[in-house]
Design a protein around this motif. Sequence first.
Motif, PDB file in Angstrom:
ATOM      1  N   MET A   1       0.839  -1.196   0.000  1.00 34.80           N
ATOM      2  CA  MET A   1       0.000   0.000   0.000  1.00 34.80           C
ATOM      3  C   MET A   1       0.878   1.251   0.000  1.00 34.80           C
ATOM      4  O   MET A   1       2.047   1.186   0.348  1.00 34.80           O
ATOM      5  N   ILE A   2       0.298   2.355  -0.374  1.00 35.23           N
ATOM      6  CA  ILE A   2       1.118   3.534  -0.626  1.00 35.23           C
ATOM      7  C   ILE A   2       1.291   4.342   0.661  1.00 35.23           C
ATOM      8  O   ILE A   2       0.431   4.354   1.525  1.00 35.23           O
ATOM      9  N   GLY A  14     -15.580 -11.101  15.348  1.00 35.05           N
ATOM     10  CA  GLY A  14     -15.223 -12.448  14.882  1.00 35.05           C
ATOM     11  C   GLY A  14     -13.711 -12.643  14.811  1.00 35.05           C
ATOM     12  O   GLY A  14     -13.235 -13.616  14.210  1.00 35.05           O
ATOM     13  N   GLY A  15     -12.943 -11.721  15.384  1.00 34.04           N
ATOM     14  CA  GLY A  15     -11.489 -11.887  15.420  1.00 34.04           C
ATOM     15  C   GLY A  15     -10.789 -11.538  14.127  1.00 34.04           C
ATOM     16  O   GLY A  15      -9.569 -11.680  13.996  1.00 34.04           O
ATOM     17  N   ARG A  16     -11.543 -11.074  13.137  1.00 37.80           N
ATOM     18  CA  ARG A  16     -10.965 -10.696  11.846  1.00 37.80           C
ATOM     19  C   ARG A  16     -10.082  -9.465  12.032  1.00 37.80           C
ATOM     20  O   ARG A  16     -10.487  -8.500  12.671  1.00 37.80           O
ATOM     21  N   ILE A  17      -8.865  -9.508  11.470  1.00 36.59           N
ATOM     22  CA  ILE A  17      -7.981  -8.334  11.577  1.00 36.59           C
ATOM     23  C   ILE A  17      -8.107  -7.511  10.295  1.00 36.59           C
ATOM     24  O   ILE A  17      -7.927  -8.050   9.195  1.00 36.59           O
ATOM     25  N   VAL A  18      -8.445  -6.247  10.448  1.00 39.78           N
ATOM     26  CA  VAL A  18      -8.503  -5.390   9.258  1.00 39.78           C
ATOM     27  C   VAL A  18      -7.472  -4.268   9.387  1.00 39.78           C
ATOM     28  O   VAL A  18      -7.190  -3.802  10.490  1.00 39.78           O
ATOM     29  N   ALA A  19      -6.923  -3.878   8.233  1.00 39.46           N
ATOM     30  CA  ALA A  19      -5.926  -2.797   8.220  1.00 39.46           C
ATOM     31  C   ALA A  19      -6.677  -1.487   8.018  1.00 39.46           C
ATOM     32  O   ALA A  19      -7.277  -1.257   6.970  1.00 39.46           O
ATOM     33  N   CYS A  20      -6.676  -0.658   9.058  1.00 37.04           N
ATOM     34  CA  CYS A  20      -7.447   0.593   9.013  1.00 37.04           C
ATOM     35  C   CYS A  20      -6.507   1.769   8.754  1.00 37.04           C
ATOM     36  O   CYS A  20      -5.447   1.878   9.368  1.00 37.04           O
ATOM     37  N   TYR A  21      -6.950   2.638   7.871  1.00 39.99           N
ATOM     38  CA  TYR A  21      -6.120   3.779   7.449  1.00 39.99           C
ATOM     39  C   TYR A  21      -6.056   4.840   8.533  1.00 39.99           C
ATOM     40  O   TYR A  21      -7.070   5.189   9.136  1.00 39.99           O
ATOM     41  N   THR A 156     -14.980   1.321   2.263  1.00 42.93           N
ATOM     42  CA  THR A 156     -15.616   1.575   0.961  1.00 42.93           C
ATOM     43  C   THR A 156     -14.942   0.672  -0.070  1.00 42.93           C
ATOM     44  O   THR A 156     -13.821   0.197   0.157  1.00 42.93           O
ATOM     45  N   ASP A 157     -15.644   0.422  -1.171  1.00 40.10           N
ATOM     46  CA  ASP A 157     -15.063  -0.413  -2.233  1.00 40.10           C
ATOM     47  C   ASP A 157     -13.786   0.227  -2.740  1.00 40.10           C
ATOM     48  O   ASP A 157     -13.729   1.449  -2.905  1.00 40.10           O
ATOM     49  N   ASP A 158     -12.794  -0.577  -2.977  1.00 34.06           N
ATOM     50  CA  ASP A 158     -11.549  -0.043  -3.515  1.00 34.06           C
ATOM     51  C   ASP A 158     -10.860  -1.094  -4.376  1.00 34.06           C
ATOM     52  O   ASP A 158     -10.150  -1.966  -3.874  1.00 34.06           O
ATOM     53  N   PRO A 159     -11.082  -1.016  -5.685  1.00 25.24           N
ATOM     54  CA  PRO A 159     -10.491  -2.022  -6.578  1.00 25.24           C
ATOM     55  C   PRO A 159      -8.963  -2.029  -6.537  1.00 25.24           C
ATOM     56  O   PRO A 159      -8.340  -3.029  -6.889  1.00 25.24           O
ATOM     57  N   ASP A 160      -8.364  -0.923  -6.071  1.00 21.96           N
ATOM     58  CA  ASP A 160      -6.899  -0.871  -6.019  1.00 21.96           C
ATOM     59  C   ASP A 160      -6.321  -1.607  -4.819  1.00 21.96           C
ATOM     60  O   ASP A 160      -5.113  -1.806  -4.733  1.00 21.96           O
ATOM     61  N   SER A 161      -7.197  -1.958  -3.860  1.00 27.85           N
ATOM     62  CA  SER A 161      -6.683  -2.621  -2.666  1.00 27.85           C
ATOM     63  C   SER A 161      -6.768  -4.142  -2.852  1.00 27.85           C
ATOM     64  O   SER A 161      -7.688  -4.635  -3.500  1.00 27.85           O
ATOM     65  N   PRO A 162      -5.813  -4.907  -2.276  1.00 31.29           N
ATOM     66  CA  PRO A 162      -5.821  -6.359  -2.454  1.00 31.29           C
ATOM     67  C   PRO A 162      -7.104  -7.014  -1.925  1.00 31.29           C
ATOM     68  O   PRO A 162      -7.534  -8.041  -2.436  1.00 31.29           O
ATOM     69  N   GLY A 164     -10.023  -5.516  -1.961  1.00 32.88           N
ATOM     70  CA  GLY A 164     -11.188  -4.912  -2.629  1.00 32.88           C
ATOM     71  C   GLY A 164     -11.877  -3.876  -1.761  1.00 32.88           C
ATOM     72  O   GLY A 164     -12.888  -3.294  -2.159  1.00 32.88           O
ATOM     73  N   LEU A 165     -11.340  -3.660  -0.554  1.00 31.89           N
ATOM     74  CA  LEU A 165     -11.954  -2.692   0.362  1.00 31.89           C
ATOM     75  C   LEU A 165     -10.899  -1.744   0.908  1.00 31.89           C
ATOM     76  O   LEU A 165      -9.740  -2.144   1.104  1.00 31.89           O
ATOM     77  N   PHE A 166     -11.305  -0.532   1.179  1.00 35.58           N
ATOM     78  CA  PHE A 166     -10.444   0.416   1.872  1.00 35.58           C
ATOM     79  C   PHE A 166     -11.118   0.715   3.211  1.00 35.58           C
ATOM     80  O   PHE A 166     -12.254   1.193   3.246  1.00 35.58           O
ATOM     81  N   HIS A 167     -10.419   0.401   4.308  1.00 36.77           N
ATOM     82  CA  HIS A 167     -10.979   0.665   5.636  1.00 36.77           C
ATOM     83  C   HIS A 167     -10.515   2.024   6.153  1.00 36.77           C
ATOM     84  O   HIS A 167      -9.326   2.312   6.179  1.00 36.77           O
ATOM     85  N   TYR A 168     -11.476   2.809   6.595  1.00 35.24           N
ATOM     86  CA  TYR A 168     -11.169   4.112   7.189  1.00 35.24           C
ATOM     87  C   TYR A 168     -10.560   3.887   8.581  1.00 35.24           C
ATOM     88  O   TYR A 168     -10.413   2.752   9.047  1.00 35.24           O
ATOM     89  N   THR A 169     -10.295   5.015   9.281  1.00 34.83           N
ATOM     90  CA  THR A 169      -9.631   4.975  10.592  1.00 34.83           C
ATOM     91  C   THR A 169     -10.357   4.048  11.573  1.00 34.83           C
ATOM     92  O   THR A 169     -11.598   4.023  11.619  1.00 34.83           O
TER      93      THR A 169
END
Length: 388
Positions: A1-2, A14-21, A156-162, A164-169
């Motif tokens: 990511m940039i 559910g224990g899912r780890i998401v990368a938040c911007y 939000t949807d983000d086709p550029d992200s692996p 497919g999603l871009f997570h906000y803060t």
Amino acid sequence: MIGFGAYEPFEAEGGRIVACYRPPVPPLPPTDEVWEALDRTRPVVEAFDRALSAFPVPGVVGRLFARLDAVHSSGAEGATTSFTDLLEYQSALRRAKDPQDAASVSGAAEAFDDLQDGMGAPCDAALAIHRRLFDRDPDPYWAAQAGRWKAHPNATDDPDSPTGLFHYTSPAALPAALEAWASFTMATGGPELVRQAVSHWLFEHIHPTADGNGRVGRLLVPLVLRAKGATRNACCFLGEAVHRDKQTYVSALKRGRLTGDMGAWTRVFLALTAQTAGLNLDRIGKLGTLLDGWKRTTGSVRSDSAVHDLVPWILTTPAFTIRDAVAGIGRGTFASVNRAVGQLAGMGIVTAAGARARDRLFVAPEVIALFESSPHRSPRVNTPATKA
Ligand SMILES: Nc1ncnc2c1ncn2[C@@H]1O[C@H](COP(=O)(O)OP(=O)(O)O)[C@@H](O)[C@H]1O
Ligand SMILES: [Mg+2]
């Protein structure tokens, strides 16, 4: 990511780890990158601001222009309530084709009314607007979110992200991120329009509430500029231009994150505010001409007639019932005001919309035409407002 900003892991349900911007507080773009756009925007916004202050009828910004902005800013997010629909919903009839949609658009207009003369701290203002947008939501889940920061990560949807999603803060980082946003927003230094362009970028990337971030963020712009004394009226709207070209607005926000180029984002932001102010400047000029014409037309009516109270009131409330008019001008009885409205109908200033009934709607078509018409009609998707 940039690498403009950072991504922080957050353990979601559910224990899912998401990368938040986590956006940085960006520096203001160098003046030479934005001065040309600023030079085009500032005079238009200032001219609209001056025209509002000089307008002979008070309340015109809240009653007309903020309502129009609520319609467009919500329309950009899928709402279908038109300017006339909103006025009809806010009349004594409280009627709308889509009452849920109208309630949320009306909430945005009411939030402006609540905050235009003093918005308080930016975070409080953001939550107050959010509360107005969602507290009448018939879905208990959304009504319970009204006036609250998000508790779960949003994306939000983000086709550029692996993924497919871009997570906000992330919700965990909100207190620090919001504090940084608020102090940047209220700080001084540099042109205020440029600072608020960057503030808006930052707010949208934090995305502090579950939904409504676009509408809340766009309404904060005129409120903050007014609160900081950059404009006399809360009038630096951008909803109409965003509604006309949502894609450009969203791509510019996103490109700001991908490239870190706040100059490019700021130029788009300035163009959006200039376009909206230009359309509004044209409207307020025509509104003044209309008022002069109405005054001439009613000039021979007895000076103590309710007609003279109705003329300025109708200019800022161009869809109303007789009950609304009695309450609005604060004098006369139903019968006397009904008679005066009948005289105005005879002069072609108002027309009755709908069949004869005690509670029927009257409209001032020439005012409505100024606020409904747009040189560009964007296609309307006929679905209720979508949630993030
Ligand atoms: N890729 C993106 N990056 C940053 N901000 C975005 C992006 N896409 C949309 N936005 C912002 O998010 C808003 C939509 O967020 P949302 O919470 O649904 O608000 P609303 O319900 O008012 O539309 C858009 O209006 C825009 O301001
Ligand atoms: Mg939304």
